[in-house]
Design an enzyme around this catalytic site. Structure first.
Site, PDB file in Angstrom:
ATOM      1  CE  LYS A  13      99.364  25.616  25.966  1.00  0.00           C
ATOM      2  NZ  LYS A  13      97.889  25.510  25.895  1.00  0.00           N
ATOM      3  NE  ARG A  88      98.014  21.434  30.985  1.00  0.00           N
ATOM      4  CZ  ARG A  88      98.453  21.120  29.782  1.00  0.00           C
ATOM      5  NH1 ARG A  88      99.578  21.583  29.334  1.00  0.00           N
ATOM      6  NH2 ARG A  88      97.750  20.319  29.012  1.00  0.00           N
ATOM      7  NE  ARG A 127      94.193  20.837  18.903  1.00  0.00           N
ATOM      8  CZ  ARG A 127      94.867  21.478  19.863  1.00  0.00           C
ATOM      9  NH1 ARG A 127      95.223  22.733  19.706  1.00  0.00           N
ATOM     10  NH2 ARG A 127      95.138  20.871  20.984  1.00  0.00           N
ATOM     11  NE  ARG A 162      95.419  15.806  21.524  1.00  0.00           N
ATOM     12  CZ  ARG A 162      95.974  16.918  22.009  1.00  0.00           C
ATOM     13  NH1 ARG A 162      96.795  17.637  21.273  1.00  0.00           N
ATOM     14  NH2 ARG A 162      95.700  17.316  23.223  1.00  0.00           N
ATOM     15  NE  ARG A 173      92.589  18.932  26.372  1.00  0.00           N
ATOM     16  CZ  ARG A 173      92.520  19.091  25.058  1.00  0.00           C
ATOM     17  NH1 ARG A 173      91.566  18.494  24.364  1.00  0.00           N
ATOM     18  NH2 ARG A 173      93.390  19.829  24.430  1.00  0.00           N
TER      19      ARG A 173
HETATM   20  P1  ADP Z   1      96.330  20.891  25.386  1.00  0.00           P
HETATM   21  O1  ADP Z   1      96.084  20.881  23.931  1.00  0.00           O
HETATM   22  O2  ADP Z   1      95.171  20.540  26.237  1.00  0.00           O
HETATM   23  O3  ADP Z   1      97.073  22.106  25.872  1.00  0.00           O
HETATM   24  P2  ADP Z   1      98.659  19.175  25.684  1.00  0.00           P
HETATM   25  O4  ADP Z   1      98.981  18.595  24.382  1.00  0.00           O
HETATM   26  O5  ADP Z   1      99.533  20.264  26.226  1.00  0.00           O
HETATM   27  O6  ADP Z   1      97.150  19.621  25.663  1.00  0.00           O
HETATM   28  O7  ADP Z   1      98.568  18.035  26.805  1.00  0.00           O
HETATM   29  C1  ADP Z   1      97.731  16.923  26.658  1.00  0.00           C
HETATM   30  C2  ADP Z   1      97.517  16.228  27.990  1.00  0.00           C
HETATM   31  O8  ADP Z   1      98.788  15.836  28.523  1.00  0.00           O
HETATM   32  C3  ADP Z   1      96.919  17.100  29.072  1.00  0.00           C
HETATM   33  O9  ADP Z   1      95.508  17.124  29.003  1.00  0.00           O
HETATM   34  C4  ADP Z   1      97.423  16.424  30.342  1.00  0.00           C
HETATM   35  O10 ADP Z   1      96.717  15.234  30.625  1.00  0.00           O
HETATM   36  C5  ADP Z   1      98.829  16.023  29.946  1.00  0.00           C
HETATM   37  N1  ADP Z   1      99.816  17.079  30.263  1.00  0.00           N
HETATM   38  C6  ADP Z   1     100.541  17.807  29.379  1.00  0.00           C
HETATM   39  N2  ADP Z   1     101.357  18.658  29.999  1.00  0.00           N
HETATM   40  C7  ADP Z   1     101.142  18.483  31.341  1.00  0.00           C
HETATM   41  C8  ADP Z   1     101.672  19.082  32.520  1.00  0.00           C
HETATM   42  N3  ADP Z   1     102.598  20.054  32.463  1.00  0.00           N
HETATM   43  N4  ADP Z   1     101.187  18.644  33.706  1.00  0.00           N
HETATM   44  C9  ADP Z   1     100.276  17.677  33.792  1.00  0.00           C
HETATM   45  N5  ADP Z   1      99.724  17.072  32.723  1.00  0.00           N
HETATM   46  C10 ADP Z   1     100.151  17.461  31.500  1.00  0.00           C
END
Ligand code: ADP
Ligand code: ZN
Length: 216
Positions: A13, A88, A127, A162, A173
């Site tokens: 994404k 989400r 990553r 990370r 996740r």
């Molecule tokens: P990923 O690479 O897993 O898509 P993101 O960078 O989008 O991860 O998000 C990292 C973390 O931030 C998620 O695992 C969650 O804990 C939190 N997070 C991000 N966006 C949301 C959301 N819309 N609702 C709830 N938690 C979120």
């Protein structure tokens, strides 16, 4: 364009959002990036979010909606926006729908980037991310390694794995994604907004989204 990017962690994404920004100037809004910035800055929001994030769980809907309610009203969103990592959950999607109705904003489509789980697992464990929150350039130890000594090629900061990219956190996740976020595909399908994309390359995904938006 105004779109939602849907897809598991590691579906690409963020990469596609950057390509789309270069394509038409729409701003990328990543709730993950906003939250990591808050954690780094040590704000009250960051303190509340950190535990959830490090374990691979979700941050409470209410916190996310407070952030996004403000973010979507900022001036740069007039250029169009790419929602990356938001909504989400179904409650977030409902709240977003109400918010956009109030602001009189219509989404073009919801792009569901559908990538097989084994490909995702391989991508996530390899990553690496620039530790500079203003940069956050993404690397891959196999296909796109950082500079000598694990330094970012753009800003020179250390490139790190990370906390939520350990194998345990990644599995968590993906489980959370399947349980809480995957149902959003059906949710937007029913509204006639869903475009499912099974392209392997970021350029293929980019083209599918641009074509999909132009066809509206
Ligand atoms: P990923 O690479 O897993 O898509 P993101 O960078 O989008 O991860 O998000 C990292 C973390 O931030 C998620 O695992 C969650 O804990 C939190 N997070 C991000 N966006 C949301 C959301 N819309 N609702 C709830 N938690 C979120
Ligand atoms: Zn960097």
């Amino acid at each position: 364009m105004r779109i939602i990017l849907l897809g598991a962690p590691g579906a690409g994404k963020g990469t596609v959002a950057k390509l789309l920004t270069a394509h038409d100037g729409s701003v990328q809004i990543s709730t993950g990036d906003i939250l990591r910035g808050a954690v780094k800055a040590g704000t009250a929001l960051g303190k509340e979010a950190k535990g959830h994030m490090d374990s691979g769980g979700l941050v409470p809907d209410e916190l996310i909606m407070n952030i996004m309610g403000e973010r979507l009203q900022e001036d740069d969103c007039k250029k169009g926006f790419l929602l990356d990592g938001f909504p989400r959950t179904i409650p977030q999607a409902d709240a977003l729908g109400e918010m956009l109705d109030k602001l009189n904003i219509k989404l073009d489509l919801v792009a569901n980037i559908d990538v097989p789980r084994d490909v995702i697992l391989d991508r996530l464990t390899t990553r690496r991310t620039c530790s500079n929150t203003d940069c956050q350039e993404i690397y891959n130890v196999k296909s796109n390694p950082p500079a000598e000594g694990d330094k970012c090629k753009k800003c020179g900061s250390p490139v790190i794995q990370r906390a939520d990219e350990t194998v345990e956190a990644i599995n968590k996740r993906l489980d959370v994604y399947n349980e809480k976020t995957a149902p959003l595909a059906g949710y937007y399908e029913k509204k006639g907004m869903l475009l499912t994309i099974k392209e392997a390359s970021s350029d293929g995904v980019l083209k599918a989204i641009v074509d999909g938006v132009n066809a509206k």
